[in-house]
Structures are given as C-alpha cells and as structure tokens.
Design an enzyme around this catalytic site. Structure first.
Site: not given
Length: 314
Positions: A27-28, A220, A222, A253, A262
């Site tokens: 997804r991300d 989460h 990065h 993002c 990520n």
C-alpha cells in the site's frame, strides 16, 4: 560441515522476545510509484509476502482514485487476496465512503491517516488538523460498531517540511484524540525521516504519561538520514513490539517531497534476527520477493540487505 546462516543471533537485554512487522509495501510502497502496478502483480506481491511469513500486510487504500490513482483498483484487488489463513489485511480508509467500500468487501481491519501538523493536514487532506479529526471520529465509531480493528496513523510526528520541528505535546494531542475516538492501535510516523533515538524515546515516554500504553503503539520510520534502524532499536528498548516496514524499502510520501523510502523490511529483519528477536519471517523468501518486485518495477531495490543477499546468490 555447512556454516550457520548469518546474522548470528546475539540477544541483548531488555528487548522484546518477538516483534510483529506491519508490512506496508503493497500500500504505502506502491502508492508512491509514478505508474500503476498491474492488479495481478499486486496480488502476487501480497501472496509472496505472506509466503515469506508476514502476517500483517496492508493491502490497499480506499482513497478516491483522483487522489491516489496507483491504488484505484482496490475493489478488484481485495477479493483476489482470499485464501491467506492467519494473515491480516488492513486497508486505509480516508472517510465514510472509503469505509463503506471496505466493509462491502469484507475488510476486518482498517486504518485512518491523521497528521500531527496543520501544514500536512492541509496538503494531504485539504483540511485543518481539527477538521480532519472531526471527519475521522464518525468513521472510527462506525468501524468499531461493525466490529473492525482500527489503526490510527499519525504522520509528521518528528518533523514537518513546512513547519520544522513538531512540539511533542502537539503530536500527543492528536494521538490521544485518536485513542479517545476508539482507535485500537497508533502508528507514529516519521514521514520525512528526521527523528533521532532520543526524540523517539521522549515522545514514547510522553504518550505513556498521558495514558497511551506502549502495547498499542507502532512505529513507522523513513530512512532519509539513515536513522530508521537506530530509531527502531530505541523504540524496542522502550517496549514497542510493532514496527512498520516496507519490503525492499519501497515508498515515500506523495505529499511530502523530502520523504524518501520506508525502512526496508529486510533490513529490519536482519537486525531483529541478529538480536535474537522472533519475527516469523523467512529472510531468504522475503529477499527473493523484493528482488522479484524490483524486476517488475524495472529498478533495483534500495534495501541494503536485499542488495547484499541477492549479490551473494549470484
């Protein structure tokens, strides 16, 4: 006599025995691609991630296709992911319409995506911070009434490209608001990768002081400044047992240009296994999956572990 596989497990004191990896690559990761990945490839990606031992795989987003065209096939993809026993497939829902679409397909876990700053709320949601929270409140309530597990993402927890450093109490206000709505879990996002370990520990400690227990918090990170693993270790030392990561380091993002990839799931697994922490993940299968996906995308994986292990096999 064959050598034992690396890394050698050398446990450290006061760390969790097991960590649940919340895999966000499908997804991300894929929402940040310039072109849409075919639905069949996405489904195969999720199946391969599950086969590698990941048990929480964020599948897609029910955001309007206008805003995230790369995930416009959510209705087609989600039904293709049945038959994965023991695997949770959370999906992102931005509003009531997104929740309705997810419920219609039988989703059991959903996530809402909040911001810790006004600037990012405007850029990502086209609302003020308080307006966005007001939108999420009925969504979370309806999801809970339907028996769903709800995760609350909080972006820009450690820094914002427009506003700079983000006050800890500002982040905590959003986190506690999501908890008060009924979110079962919170994910603290370092969207532009500027966090450092001391900053991570201060935020976690403040949340505890305000009544948010560590066992509902995920992190989460990065890797913009190479700090994702060190920040993760700090969170583990605090007692966090849920870590978000993206297979092959996919993602960034789309609303924050300074956000790079990520934390790569393979890099995380290498560190965790070296610390003697159980993940349930087969690193070899996971690496092969990321190599395969990199081939689909036409570029090498940014994960150092993927590059090291795939080079070793050549």
């Amino acid at each position: 006599m064959s050598a034992e596989p690396l890394p050698m497990a050398v446990p450290a004191q006061d760390l969790p025995a097991r960590v649940r990896i919340h895999e966000v690559g499908a997804r991300d990761g894929l929402q940040n691609e310039k072109t849409a990945v075919p639905t069949e490839v996405k489904a195969e990606f999720v199946r391969r991630l599950a086969d590698a031992g990941l048990t929480t795989i964020e599948a897609t987003s029910f955001v309007h296709p206008k805003w995230v065209p790369q995930l416009a096939d959510a209705e087609q993809l989600f039904p293709m992911l049945g038959g994965l026993p023991g695997v949770d497939l959370p999906v992102l829902v931005p509003n009531q319409r997104g929740l309705d679409r997810a419920l219609a397909l039988g989703a059991e876990r959903v996530a809402v995506f909040a911001s810790a700053t006004e600037s990012f709320a405007k850029a990502n949601l086209n609302r003020t911070l308080d307006e966005s929270l007001a939108v999420f409140e009925p969504v979370v309530r309806h999801a809970k009434d339907a028996g769903l597990h709800v995760r609350g993402y909080v972006s820009m927890c450690f820094g914002d490209p427009w506003e700079g450093p983000v006050p800890l109490h500002q982040v905590a206000r959003v986190c506690t608001a999501l908890r008060d709505m009924g979110c079962d879990e919170l994910s603290l996002g370092d969207t532009i990768g500027v966090a450092t370990p001391g900053h991570v520990l201060e935020l976690l400690s403040l949340l505890n002081e305000l009544g948010v227990p560590t066992n509902v918090i995920g992190v989460h990170f990065h890797d913009t400044y190479g700090q994702a693993l060190s920040n993760t270790l700090a969170a583990l030392q605090h007692g966090v047992t849920t870590v978000d990561a993206s297979a092959g380091g996919l993602g960034g993002c789309p609303y924050a240009r300074s956000a790079t990839g990520n934390l790569a799931t393979e890099d995380l697994v290498w560190m965790l296994h070296g610390l003697g922490i159980e993940t349930g993940v087969d690193l070899g299968r996971l690496t092969a999956t990321s190599v395969w996906m990199a081939e689909q995308l036409g570029r090498p994986s940014p994960s150092r572990t993927v590059r090291a292990l795939s080079h070793k096999d050549q």
